[in-house]
Write a protein that holds these residues in place. Sequence first.
Motif, PDB file in Angstrom:
ATOM      1  N   LEU A 310     118.110  94.722 -27.162  1.00 37.32           N
ATOM      2  CA  LEU A 310     116.692  94.513 -27.442  1.00 37.32           C
ATOM      3  C   LEU A 310     116.134  95.618 -28.339  1.00 37.32           C
ATOM      4  CD1 LEU A 310     115.418  93.300 -23.944  1.00 37.32           C
ATOM      5  CD2 LEU A 310     115.502  91.953 -26.054  1.00 37.32           C
ATOM      6  N   LYS A 311     116.630  96.832 -28.189  1.00 36.83           N
ATOM      7  CA  LYS A 311     116.188  97.933 -29.059  1.00 36.83           C
ATOM      8  C   LYS A 311     116.598  97.674 -30.504  1.00 36.83           C
ATOM      9  CE  LYS A 311     116.134 101.583 -25.543  1.00 36.83           C
ATOM     10  NZ  LYS A 311     116.799 102.830 -25.063  1.00 36.83           N
ATOM     11  N   VAL A 312     117.792  97.132 -30.689  1.00 40.61           N
ATOM     12  CA  VAL A 312     118.244  96.786 -32.043  1.00 40.61           C
ATOM     13  C   VAL A 312     117.369  95.674 -32.620  1.00 40.61           C
ATOM     14  CG1 VAL A 312     120.156  95.838 -33.408  1.00 40.61           C
ATOM     15  CG2 VAL A 312     120.618  97.515 -31.598  1.00 40.61           C
ATOM     16  N   LEU A 313     117.085  94.665 -31.801  1.00 39.93           N
ATOM     17  CA  LEU A 313     116.227  93.565 -32.247  1.00 39.93           C
ATOM     18  C   LEU A 313     114.838  94.086 -32.608  1.00 39.93           C
ATOM     19  CD1 LEU A 313     115.730  90.484 -32.584  1.00 39.93           C
ATOM     20  CD2 LEU A 313     115.027  90.462 -30.170  1.00 39.93           C
ATOM     21  N   LEU A 314     114.290  94.975 -31.792  1.00 37.13           N
ATOM     22  CA  LEU A 314     112.957  95.534 -32.064  1.00 37.13           C
ATOM     23  C   LEU A 314     112.942  96.260 -33.402  1.00 37.13           C
ATOM     24  CD1 LEU A 314     110.060  96.316 -31.159  1.00 37.13           C
ATOM     25  CD2 LEU A 314     111.073  98.334 -30.071  1.00 37.13           C
ATOM     26  N   LYS A 315     113.914  97.113 -33.621  1.00 38.17           N
ATOM     27  CA  LYS A 315     113.972  97.865 -34.877  1.00 38.17           C
ATOM     28  C   LYS A 315     114.095  96.918 -36.072  1.00 38.17           C
ATOM     29  CE  LYS A 315     116.306 101.782 -37.044  1.00 38.17           C
ATOM     30  NZ  LYS A 315     115.063 102.545 -37.221  1.00 38.17           N
ATOM     31  N   MET A 316     114.922  95.891 -35.931  1.00 36.66           N
ATOM     32  CA  MET A 316     115.116  94.926 -37.010  1.00 36.66           C
ATOM     33  C   MET A 316     113.827  94.174 -37.321  1.00 36.66           C
ATOM     34  SD  MET A 316     117.674  91.631 -37.051  1.00 36.66           S
ATOM     35  CE  MET A 316     116.557  90.650 -36.066  1.00 36.66           C
ATOM     36  N   GLY A 358     108.371  89.572 -29.302  1.00 40.69           N
ATOM     37  CA  GLY A 358     108.527  89.039 -27.954  1.00 40.69           C
ATOM     38  C   GLY A 358     109.239  87.705 -27.879  1.00 40.69           C
ATOM     39  N   ASN A 359     108.880  86.772 -28.762  1.00 43.01           N
ATOM     40  CA  ASN A 359     109.512  85.446 -28.711  1.00 43.01           C
ATOM     41  C   ASN A 359     111.021  85.543 -28.913  1.00 43.01           C
ATOM     42  OD1 ASN A 359     107.223  83.895 -28.182  1.00 43.01           O
ATOM     43  ND2 ASN A 359     106.682  83.748 -30.349  1.00 43.01           N
ATOM     44  N   ASP A 360     111.441  86.322 -29.909  1.00 46.37           N
ATOM     45  CA  ASP A 360     112.878  86.478 -30.154  1.00 46.37           C
ATOM     46  C   ASP A 360     113.553  87.262 -29.036  1.00 46.37           C
ATOM     47  OD1 ASP A 360     113.077  84.979 -32.424  1.00 46.37           O
ATOM     48  OD2 ASP A 360     112.929  86.654 -33.818  1.00 46.37           O
ATOM     49  N   ALA A 361     112.827  88.198 -28.413  1.00 49.21           N
ATOM     50  CA  ALA A 361     113.405  88.930 -27.288  1.00 49.21           C
ATOM     51  C   ALA A 361     113.745  87.978 -26.151  1.00 49.21           C
ATOM     52  CB  ALA A 361     112.424  90.008 -26.805  1.00 49.21           C
ATOM     53  N   ILE A 362     112.846  87.043 -25.852  1.00 49.36           N
ATOM     54  CA  ILE A 362     113.104  86.061 -24.792  1.00 49.36           C
ATOM     55  C   ILE A 362     114.241  85.125 -25.193  1.00 49.36           C
ATOM     56  CG2 ILE A 362     112.117  84.162 -23.460  1.00 49.36           C
ATOM     57  CD1 ILE A 362     111.097  86.991 -22.721  1.00 49.36           C
ATOM     58  N   ARG A 363     114.259  84.735 -26.443  1.00 48.84           N
ATOM     59  CA  ARG A 363     115.346  83.852 -26.917  1.00 48.84           C
ATOM     60  C   ARG A 363     116.701  84.556 -26.834  1.00 48.84           C
ATOM     61  NH1 ARG A 363     114.869  81.531 -32.502  1.00 48.84           N
ATOM     62  NH2 ARG A 363     116.305  79.965 -31.641  1.00 48.84           N
ATOM     63  N   GLU A 368     119.802  81.958 -26.709  1.00 44.73           N
ATOM     64  CA  GLU A 368     119.461  80.975 -27.738  1.00 44.73           C
ATOM     65  C   GLU A 368     119.712  81.533 -29.134  1.00 44.73           C
ATOM     66  OE1 GLU A 368     115.441  79.835 -27.043  1.00 44.73           O
ATOM     67  OE2 GLU A 368     115.835  78.998 -25.059  1.00 44.73           O
ATOM     68  N   ILE A 369     119.721  82.870 -29.249  1.00 49.61           N
ATOM     69  CA  ILE A 369     120.060  83.523 -30.499  1.00 49.61           C
ATOM     70  C   ILE A 369     121.002  84.678 -30.191  1.00 49.61           C
ATOM     71  CG2 ILE A 369     117.918  82.937 -31.701  1.00 49.61           C
ATOM     72  CD1 ILE A 369     116.945  85.793 -31.164  1.00 49.61           C
ATOM     73  N   ALA A 370     121.701  85.145 -31.226  1.00 50.49           N
ATOM     74  CA  ALA A 370     122.588  86.306 -31.104  1.00 50.49           C
ATOM     75  C   ALA A 370     122.296  87.247 -32.273  1.00 50.49           C
ATOM     76  CB  ALA A 370     124.041  85.881 -31.114  1.00 50.49           C
ATOM     77  N   THR A 380     119.586  87.730 -36.988  1.00 52.99           N
ATOM     78  CA  THR A 380     119.705  86.851 -35.825  1.00 52.99           C
ATOM     79  C   THR A 380     120.378  85.553 -36.242  1.00 52.99           C
ATOM     80  OG1 THR A 380     117.508  85.919 -36.208  1.00 52.99           O
ATOM     81  CG2 THR A 380     117.666  87.789 -34.688  1.00 52.99           C
ATOM     82  N   VAL A 381     121.147  85.001 -35.311  1.00 55.71           N
ATOM     83  CA  VAL A 381     121.860  83.748 -35.553  1.00 55.71           C
ATOM     84  C   VAL A 381     121.556  82.794 -34.404  1.00 55.71           C
ATOM     85  CG1 VAL A 381     124.128  82.662 -35.824  1.00 55.71           C
ATOM     86  CG2 VAL A 381     123.725  84.955 -36.758  1.00 55.71           C
TER      87      VAL A 381
END
Length: 390
Positions: A310-316, A358-363, A368-370, A380-381
């Motif tokens: 999630l930290k990587v996703l947040l930074k991205m 937030g939406n992508d964090a839940i996904r 639902e995503i990687a 994200t994929v």
Amino acid sequence: MSIITTTEQLASFCERLSNVDYITIDTEFIREKTYWAKPCLIQIGHNSKATAIDILTANLDLTPIFQLMRNKKIMKVFHAARQDLEIFYKLMGEIPTPIFDTQISAMVCGFGDSVSYENLILKLFNRPIDKASRFTDWERRPLSQRQIDYALADVTHLCEAYEKLLMQIELSGRQSWLKEEIDALIAPSSYENNPYEAYKKIKSRNPDQKTMVVLRELAAWRENIAKQINIPRNRIIKDMTLLEIAHQRPLTIEELKYTRGLPPKSIHGDRGKEIISAIKLGLNLPKSKWPSPPKKTKLPRGVGPMTDLLKVLLKMRCEDHGVASRLVASASDIELIAGYGETADVSALKGWRREIFGNDAIRLLRAEIALAAGQSKVMTVDLPKITNNK
């Protein structure tokens, strides 16, 4: 005129600014030996021109400045405004409004977390600023020309920074993002320093309620003394010593003598008696009025790897949207989302923060995503929907 030292000069200067749309403001102060910051200089600028007000001048009436600060038609521009606002709150009894904080605005515009003034000016205009006088003695008089030039530079460059950041925020439509942060900054409760809240700033591992109630009384006593005689609280009694007294709870001066790190002057005379009184006051309170130990959220086991993802996703996502990650989600927000998903009560799952992250964090939590790496970046994929076939 680069420095003002008379009430007449100040009144004339403030009158000339009474109809402008904005002013830039900074203060120079000292605080090493006092509880309250001691303001020594106030700088005010407009259209890249600036003047400093020597507020240590005898008999200088600051009323014209206060009138300027209260003028609702003038935007007051600061950089990292909290300390400056505390000074004005102490001087005039209220927070200047409206305000614009270029540090917060820079975060909204993606210049990084808590960017310094010199780094912001360098990023905006590729212009270095001389900060050699940062730790100079602002109380000493007369001020040198180098000190005055340094002080004025803090508000002249701020004019250009304000105009550029304001344009970026308006173009991006992020005014509501900025307003949310500014509203929190100008809340008077942030500057009132309730003595009975002081104990919460003292770090302690797993304290029991009896320790907490005594610590609350001791910390409030110390806070009030520090305010009255205007010295830093730790010069009265250090945090660790105060915590030790709360643990041991001595009820006599003789017992108090055995407290490690307690200065002799805090044992004998009035202070020793006041410490004992604070202890007894806490112990005599009914249990219904004892403070509860701070609640620690127990996270499910095994959330560490998901927290890292999630930290990587947040930074991205923050880099994609040009906003500082600190504005979107804190480290504790990330942990709670990793542990509790959609039910986590965090700001990162609300409003514009949810749209960005937030939406992508839940996904991500729902598989639902990687996250994938390629061409020197993370992306994200979408994953195929998993179905349970019996």
